[in-house]
Write a protein that holds these residues in place. Sequence first.
Motif, PDB file in Angstrom:
ATOM      1  N   THR A 267       0.842  -1.199   0.000  1.00 16.62           N
ATOM      2  CA  THR A 267       0.000   0.000   0.000  1.00 16.62           C
ATOM      3  C   THR A 267       0.876   1.247   0.000  1.00 16.62           C
ATOM      4  O   THR A 267       0.635   2.203  -0.747  1.00 16.62           O
ATOM      5  CB  THR A 267      -0.914  -0.007   1.247  1.00 16.62           C
ATOM      6  N   ASN A 268       1.913   1.225   0.826  1.00 14.89           N
ATOM      7  CA  ASN A 268       2.728   2.429   0.973  1.00 14.89           C
ATOM      8  C   ASN A 268       3.836   2.552  -0.062  1.00 14.89           C
ATOM      9  O   ASN A 268       4.161   3.664  -0.474  1.00 14.89           O
ATOM     10  CB  ASN A 268       3.228   2.553   2.408  1.00 14.89           C
ATOM     11  N   HIS A 269       4.401   1.449  -0.522  1.00 13.50           N
ATOM     12  CA  HIS A 269       5.317   1.572  -1.662  1.00 13.50           C
ATOM     13  C   HIS A 269       4.571   2.257  -2.813  1.00 13.50           C
ATOM     14  O   HIS A 269       5.126   3.102  -3.512  1.00 13.50           O
ATOM     15  CB  HIS A 269       5.809   0.194  -2.120  1.00 13.50           C
ATOM     16  N   THR A 270       3.297   1.863  -2.998  1.00 12.51           N
ATOM     17  CA  THR A 270       2.534   2.430  -4.104  1.00 12.51           C
ATOM     18  C   THR A 270       2.215   3.902  -3.848  1.00 12.51           C
ATOM     19  O   THR A 270       2.303   4.724  -4.770  1.00 12.51           O
ATOM     20  CB  THR A 270       1.246   1.604  -4.336  1.00 12.51           C
ATOM     21  N   LEU A 284      -5.054  -1.717  -1.860  1.00 14.80           N
ATOM     22  CA  LEU A 284      -5.668  -1.434  -0.566  1.00 14.80           C
ATOM     23  C   LEU A 284      -4.908  -2.042   0.598  1.00 14.80           C
ATOM     24  O   LEU A 284      -4.977  -1.553   1.720  1.00 14.80           O
ATOM     25  CB  LEU A 284      -7.101  -1.970  -0.554  1.00 14.80           C
ATOM     26  N   GLY A 285      -4.210  -3.116   0.348  1.00 11.83           N
ATOM     27  CA  GLY A 285      -3.470  -3.783   1.414  1.00 11.83           C
ATOM     28  C   GLY A 285      -2.505  -4.759   0.775  1.00 11.83           C
ATOM     29  O   GLY A 285      -2.410  -4.839  -0.453  1.00 11.83           O
ATOM     30  N   ASN A 286      -1.776  -5.502   1.629  1.00 14.12           N
ATOM     31  CA  ASN A 286      -0.930  -6.559   1.074  1.00 14.12           C
ATOM     32  C   ASN A 286      -1.796  -7.704   0.550  1.00 14.12           C
ATOM     33  O   ASN A 286      -1.423  -8.410  -0.377  1.00 14.12           O
ATOM     34  CB  ASN A 286       0.040  -7.077   2.134  1.00 14.12           C
ATOM     35  N   VAL A 287      -2.952  -7.878   1.203  1.00 15.45           N
ATOM     36  CA  VAL A 287      -3.948  -8.860   0.769  1.00 15.45           C
ATOM     37  C   VAL A 287      -5.305  -8.179   0.839  1.00 15.45           C
ATOM     38  O   VAL A 287      -5.615  -7.540   1.844  1.00 15.45           O
ATOM     39  CB  VAL A 287      -3.968 -10.089   1.696  1.00 15.45           C
ATOM     40  N   VAL A 297      -6.792 -10.810  -3.761  1.00 12.03           N
ATOM     41  CA  VAL A 297      -5.547 -10.369  -4.386  1.00 12.03           C
ATOM     42  C   VAL A 297      -4.444 -10.414  -3.339  1.00 12.03           C
ATOM     43  O   VAL A 297      -4.544  -9.772  -2.290  1.00 12.03           O
ATOM     44  CB  VAL A 297      -5.680  -8.930  -4.954  1.00 12.03           C
ATOM     45  N   VAL A 298      -3.409 -11.192  -3.604  1.00 11.99           N
ATOM     46  CA  VAL A 298      -2.247 -11.237  -2.716  1.00 11.99           C
ATOM     47  C   VAL A 298      -1.149 -10.439  -3.424  1.00 11.99           C
ATOM     48  O   VAL A 298      -0.440 -10.948  -4.281  1.00 11.99           O
ATOM     49  CB  VAL A 298      -1.788 -12.682  -2.458  1.00 11.99           C
ATOM     50  N   ALA A 299      -1.081  -9.148  -3.086  1.00 12.66           N
ATOM     51  CA  ALA A 299      -0.217  -8.246  -3.857  1.00 12.66           C
ATOM     52  C   ALA A 299       1.222  -8.254  -3.358  1.00 12.66           C
ATOM     53  O   ALA A 299       2.157  -8.168  -4.148  1.00 12.66           O
ATOM     54  CB  ALA A 299      -0.782  -6.829  -3.790  1.00 12.66           C
ATOM     55  N   ASN A 300       1.391  -8.359  -2.030  1.00 14.91           N
ATOM     56  CA  ASN A 300       2.742  -8.253  -1.489  1.00 14.91           C
ATOM     57  C   ASN A 300       3.296  -9.626  -1.158  1.00 14.91           C
ATOM     58  O   ASN A 300       3.280 -10.074  -0.035  1.00 14.91           O
ATOM     59  CB  ASN A 300       2.762  -7.384  -0.231  1.00 14.91           C
ATOM     60  N   ASP A 301       3.810 -10.268  -2.185  1.00 19.56           N
ATOM     61  CA  ASP A 301       4.395 -11.582  -1.991  1.00 19.56           C
ATOM     62  C   ASP A 301       5.560 -11.656  -2.964  1.00 19.56           C
ATOM     63  O   ASP A 301       5.459 -11.143  -4.082  1.00 19.56           O
ATOM     64  CB  ASP A 301       3.350 -12.660  -2.310  1.00 19.56           C
ATOM     65  N   SER A 308       2.828  -6.315  -9.868  1.00 21.50           N
ATOM     66  CA  SER A 308       2.106  -5.261  -9.135  1.00 21.50           C
ATOM     67  C   SER A 308       1.325  -4.332 -10.058  1.00 21.50           C
ATOM     68  O   SER A 308       0.239  -3.874  -9.705  1.00 21.50           O
ATOM     69  CB  SER A 308       3.072  -4.454  -8.283  1.00 21.50           C
ATOM     70  N   ALA A 309       1.860  -4.032 -11.238  1.00 20.45           N
ATOM     71  CA  ALA A 309       1.202  -3.068 -12.127  1.00 20.45           C
ATOM     72  C   ALA A 309      -0.183  -3.547 -12.556  1.00 20.45           C
ATOM     73  O   ALA A 309      -1.043  -2.741 -12.907  1.00 20.45           O
ATOM     74  CB  ALA A 309       2.072  -2.814 -13.356  1.00 20.45           C
TER      75      ALA A 309
END
Length: 524
Positions: A267-270, A284-287, A297-301, A308-309
């Motif tokens: 969320t914050n890197h973005t 919205l979150g890592n998940v 969505v498991v974005a931070n893995d 990510s894009a």
Amino acid sequence: MSTLSQVQVSSRRESVVRALTSPDLASIVDLVVWVEVDADTPSTSPVAMAASHIGRVRLHLDGRHEVYEGRDPIASEDPMAFLPYDRECARPGPLRSGENAYPYAAWRILSLFADATRSPDVAVIHTPRHFFPEQGGHVGEHGSLDVIQSRAPLLLSGRGVAAHGFVNAHARLVDVCPTLAVLAGVPDVNLHDGGGQPLDGHVLTAYIGHEQVVKPKVIGILWDGAHCGDLLHLAESGELPGVARLIDNGVALRGGAVAHFPSVTLTNHTSILTGLGPGRHGILGNVFYDRGTGQQVVANDSATWHRSAEWLRPEVRTVFEMVNSQGQHRDGLRGDSPQGDFPRTACINEAVDRGADYSTMAIIRGSGIPSGAAGLGDRLPDAANSIHLHDPAHLSDSYYSWGTQVDDLGLEQIRQLWGSLDSAPTLTWWAGVVSDAGHHAGGPRSDIARDSLRDCDSRLMSFLEHLDGLGITDQVTFLLTADHGFEGSDPSVTGSWRQALERLDIPFRDEGPGFIYLLADRDT
Ligand SMILES: [Zn+2]
């Protein structure tokens, strides 16, 4: 799939909030937050709501707190709370509701709930001391709306930066993108999202010069999860000579930069690299759960960073796209193009890389490894041979070991990109991960957390010496930050709110845990 009516959502949400703010969950539930459309005003703009077992409050963007039940659970929004650092050390992990501070509460809550299909119906905030290893929690944790988990360091240094040293001030992480962009030569009029709307962040004009720098060279450094107070404390104690050198030639904000909510990584890197809050960039979150696609969505893995894009909302522009929009975009990596053609923007070990000419994640995408960075394995340098590792015992932690490998490869990449001043990118973004591993493993101020900062600093020193060797250090502008802070959990504060929700017999998903989505049907 059927959907819930607004009336159903409101009544079920009320049941969820009542259950979660029950006094017997007070040791693990710090706050419950959501948004409501304000019935008292003719506008339909939503209002941020927060509740705990002590009371409920409506939070307005102008700073007004309307307590409508019990006492105000957001007693303070002071971004400078628990400073000087001794105060944080003396009272880590505030225990009771009403003792903590939650900077920019309304603004951050409203952003989290602004996505059309991905925002939860209710967000639950763990108490700082909640220890929940059975659900993925660690000794050191972050994610809260509170000030310490939301406080990332922020330093500016070098060319074009006024040498103020330490200042009693704070910024927000969304300010990083516009500040980097302006330092890299993007005019103010081009600071907007893809739809022409202003960014959520502002240029940190108080710390940078007004005259346009000719041929700017800007390096943004992110040490994931680096604790603001401890980083500055160690730098002042002479233990982080690289950071101390940056501060000597620039400015360090005692209050750091406030992360968006939740104070989690992707969320914050973005937010850092787009200048937008989660309600606009979509991570919205890592998940999180997307009602539009019906998928989690498991974005931070490490297996999905290179994708990510795919989750960015259409109006998003990254800082790399902003910088590349100045003049002709030069495609491809160094060596792919005619002689003298070098990347203008470079993005090292960072998931949010869209538009960057050079990108570690682009190399991973090009490699065809389906599991992304997680599958790099034997292509990474051996952690045990790292000259930046302060204590080999930390390698028994697999995240720390992997982080050491990744960060050593990151240093190698930036040294190659910076072969000379002329060939160096206009904007280089250099992310490091071992600091997150160290703080998760031991919590802030632990030996492993402090060693992780020493390891990061050793890599920074190595790179500064490389620039010194080229005689170009004073031509470079630096920004050093992180994506969130950390607090240490208490092994005696355990438990889960799951049973309390299940007793309501209302279909829901709990992603994180902490993002509650109310569902019409049980099996969606
Ligand atoms: Zn992080």
